[in-house]
Design a protein around this motif. Structure first.
Motif, PDB file in Angstrom:
ATOM      1  N   ARG A 182     124.775  67.483  40.163  1.00 38.37           N
ATOM      2  CA  ARG A 182     123.960  69.120  40.038  1.00 38.37           C
ATOM      3  C   ARG A 182     122.596  69.253  41.214  1.00 38.37           C
ATOM      4  O   ARG A 182     122.149  67.785  41.048  1.00 38.37           O
ATOM      5  N   TYR A 183     123.016  70.064  41.722  1.00 35.20           N
ATOM      6  CA  TYR A 183     122.137  70.332  42.724  1.00 35.20           C
ATOM      7  C   TYR A 183     121.023  71.518  42.745  1.00 35.20           C
ATOM      8  O   TYR A 183     121.839  72.677  42.633  1.00 35.20           O
ATOM      9  N   GLN A 184     119.954  71.521  42.353  1.00 32.67           N
ATOM     10  CA  GLN A 184     119.308  72.178  42.583  1.00 32.67           C
ATOM     11  C   GLN A 184     118.649  73.346  44.219  1.00 32.67           C
ATOM     12  O   GLN A 184     118.496  72.708  45.010  1.00 32.67           O
TER      13      GLN A 184
ATOM     14  N   ASN B 283     122.836  62.823  31.660  1.00 30.47           N
ATOM     15  CA  ASN B 283     121.939  62.709  33.391  1.00 30.47           C
ATOM     16  C   ASN B 283     121.728  61.233  32.924  1.00 30.47           C
ATOM     17  O   ASN B 283     120.477  61.016  32.568  1.00 30.47           O
TER      18      ASN B 283
ATOM     19  N   SER C 198     129.911  62.772  38.707  1.00 30.63           N
ATOM     20  CA  SER C 198     129.363  64.498  38.877  1.00 30.63           C
ATOM     21  C   SER C 198     127.386  64.255  39.001  1.00 30.63           C
ATOM     22  O   SER C 198     126.574  63.136  38.869  1.00 30.63           O
TER      23      SER C 198
ATOM     24  N   CYS D 253     127.491  71.291  48.930  1.00 28.20           N
ATOM     25  CA  CYS D 253     127.043  73.019  49.001  1.00 28.20           C
ATOM     26  C   CYS D 253     126.226  73.579  50.008  1.00 28.20           C
ATOM     27  O   CYS D 253     125.814  74.768  50.098  1.00 28.20           O
TER      28      CYS D 253
ATOM     29  N   TYR E 231     121.955  76.511  41.141  1.00 28.62           N
ATOM     30  CA  TYR E 231     122.658  75.017  41.476  1.00 28.62           C
ATOM     31  C   TYR E 231     124.053  75.350  41.586  1.00 28.62           C
ATOM     32  O   TYR E 231     125.227  76.252  41.704  1.00 28.62           O
TER      33      TYR E 231
ATOM     34  N   LYS F 293     131.903  67.596  40.969  1.00 26.36           N
ATOM     35  CA  LYS F 293     132.786  66.393  40.349  1.00 26.36           C
ATOM     36  C   LYS F 293     133.415  65.161  40.849  1.00 26.36           C
ATOM     37  O   LYS F 293     134.459  65.985  42.150  1.00 26.36           O
TER      38      LYS F 293
ATOM     39  N   LYS G  38     127.690  72.236  41.621  1.00 24.98           N
ATOM     40  CA  LYS G  38     127.345  71.052  40.841  1.00 24.98           C
ATOM     41  C   LYS G  38     129.056  70.494  41.920  1.00 24.98           C
ATOM     42  O   LYS G  38     129.974  70.813  41.648  1.00 24.98           O
TER      43      LYS G  38
ATOM     44  N   GLN H  35     126.604  78.204  37.560  1.00 25.31           N
ATOM     45  CA  GLN H  35     125.048  78.401  37.227  1.00 25.31           C
ATOM     46  C   GLN H  35     124.409  78.831  38.133  1.00 25.31           C
ATOM     47  O   GLN H  35     124.422  77.834  39.472  1.00 25.31           O
TER      48      GLN H  35
END
Length: 378
Positions: free
Chosen positions: A169-171, A194, A167, A51, A146, A150, A148, A143
């Motif tokens: 997903r980073y907050q 998840n 994959s 990210c 976030y 893959k 994401k 989103q």
């Protein structure tokens, strides 16, 4: 072991002779080749993220280096011309976004050998660890709050992270001291659930006052702390007191934050570096602070023509380790190590017990373009 001769088809042909003796193992490869390879089993891996931007100002094109921070930031360096890519080796094709939502952001990074994608182990910025096995990493910013990622193999099937995730997903923190940094990670399998290997479903990232990663805490779907990477419930990061950006050690801690031995009987990995920031020593210590005499003593090696360039890259990236201490020696001309040594608690050579039995040292010779032309397993 009997001698084995193999002819590999492609632009270049070479013969490989593999000989194993009780105290000496050597692989001799023609000095005129451009491709050689090893398959290493049991190499450490660390989570991949993506990210953030790298150290260089990025634009769409090929780069020589693409390392990954544990909190998801790419470190991408050394832009190269496409003509250089055709000469051989592995390079990373970075694609930057063009629309309003992705402009100035990485939308994909692809490992390529020549013009073709290739499955490789992506290198982490932490010590000599790997990140993810994949050919391509795609990023999705759709989103709010976030990012994401893959992971994809050449075949289109899912790549894998160190917990088996396909994959992540980073907050991303939207305010406060950590604004713009990943504070939480969610792991997803190839079905989109998840879930990952074991019961690790998420992780929480904490930072120190300098903005560096302090801990990663692994949790199940319910948010209960559980055992994750390296057997740690909490993975701790220890930095140099004077040089706050230099990582000195990784610690395996229990759910109370207490140092503990993992299943391989070590609790801490320490790193030493040369003046160029390259790892020259990796040591394993137990919770009592002693070098681990039961350290990793296995290293499985196979000749695998289909993954030649990936294995060559692992050698150049120093992604090989065994024993209580692994030493890496470099020269002034090449980026990769010219020697990798496996040492015991007494600082003496400690030959491998399983797999590449009796091997205690790997010597590499490079050409002027940083391609390995000769490997010796001693």
């Amino acid at each position: 072991m009997t001698n084995k001769w193999g002819l590999i088809k492609g632009n270049y042909y070479f013969y490989i002779i593999t000989i194993e003796l009780k105290r000496r193992m050597r692989i001799l490869i023609s000095k005129h080749i451009k491709k050689i390879g090893l398959v290493l089993v049991g190499v450490c891996s660390l989570m991949l993220a993506g990210c953030g931007l790298g150290s260089d100002k990025l634009s769409t094109g090929f780069y020589k280096e693409a390392d990954i921070k544990p909190n998801g930031e790419f470190v991408i360096k050394n832009r190269v011309d496409e003509s250089d890519v055709k000469k051989g080796g592995i390079y990373y094709y970075v694609e930057m976004g063009k629309d309003d939502a992705t402009k100035g952001k990485i939308v994909s990074v692809t490992a390529k050998s020549g013009s073709e994608p290739i499955d490789i182990k992506w290198k982490s910025t932490v010590g000599n660890m790997t990140a993810v096995t994949a050919a391509r990493i795609k990023l999705d910013y759709s989103q709010d709050g976030y990012v994401k990622e893959k992971y994809e193999m050449v075949t289109g099937k899912a790549g894998t992270g160190n917990h088996g995730e396909a994959s992540v997903r980073y907050q991303i923190a939207q305010e406060g001291d950590n604004k713009g940094k990943a504070e939480k990670i969610y792991y997803y399998n190839s079905l989109g659930d998840n879930n990952s290997i074991g019961n690790v479903a998420q992780a929480k990232i904490a930072y120190n006052k300098k903005g560096n990663i302090d801990t990663i805490t692994y949790m199940d779907k319910d948010g209960k702390v559980t055992s994750g990477y390296l057997g740690a419930s909490i993975l701790g990061f220890v930095y140099d007191k004077e040089k706050s950006d230099v990582l000195n050690a990784i610690e395996i801690r229990d759910n109370n934050g207490v140092l503990k031995n993992n299943g391989s009987k070590y609790a801490r990995i320490t790193y030493s570096y040369d003046k160029k920031g390259r790892v020259i020593s990796r040591k394993l210590y137990n919770e009592a602070g002693d070098l681990n005499g039961s350290a990793q003593k296995s290293l499985s090696i196979y000749l695998e023509p289909n993954t030649i360039n990936d294995k060559l890259q692992q050698m150049k990236d120093s992604l090989i380790e065994a024993g209580a201490e692994t030493k890496y020696t470099y020269d002034d001309k090449h980026a990769g190590p010219v020697k990798i040594q496996f040492m015991g608690i007494d600082g003496q050579a400690a030959p491998i017990k399983d797999g590449a039995k009796d091997v205690a040292e790997l010597d590499m010779t490079y050409d002027d373009t940083d391609r390995i032309t000769d490997l010796k397993f001693i």
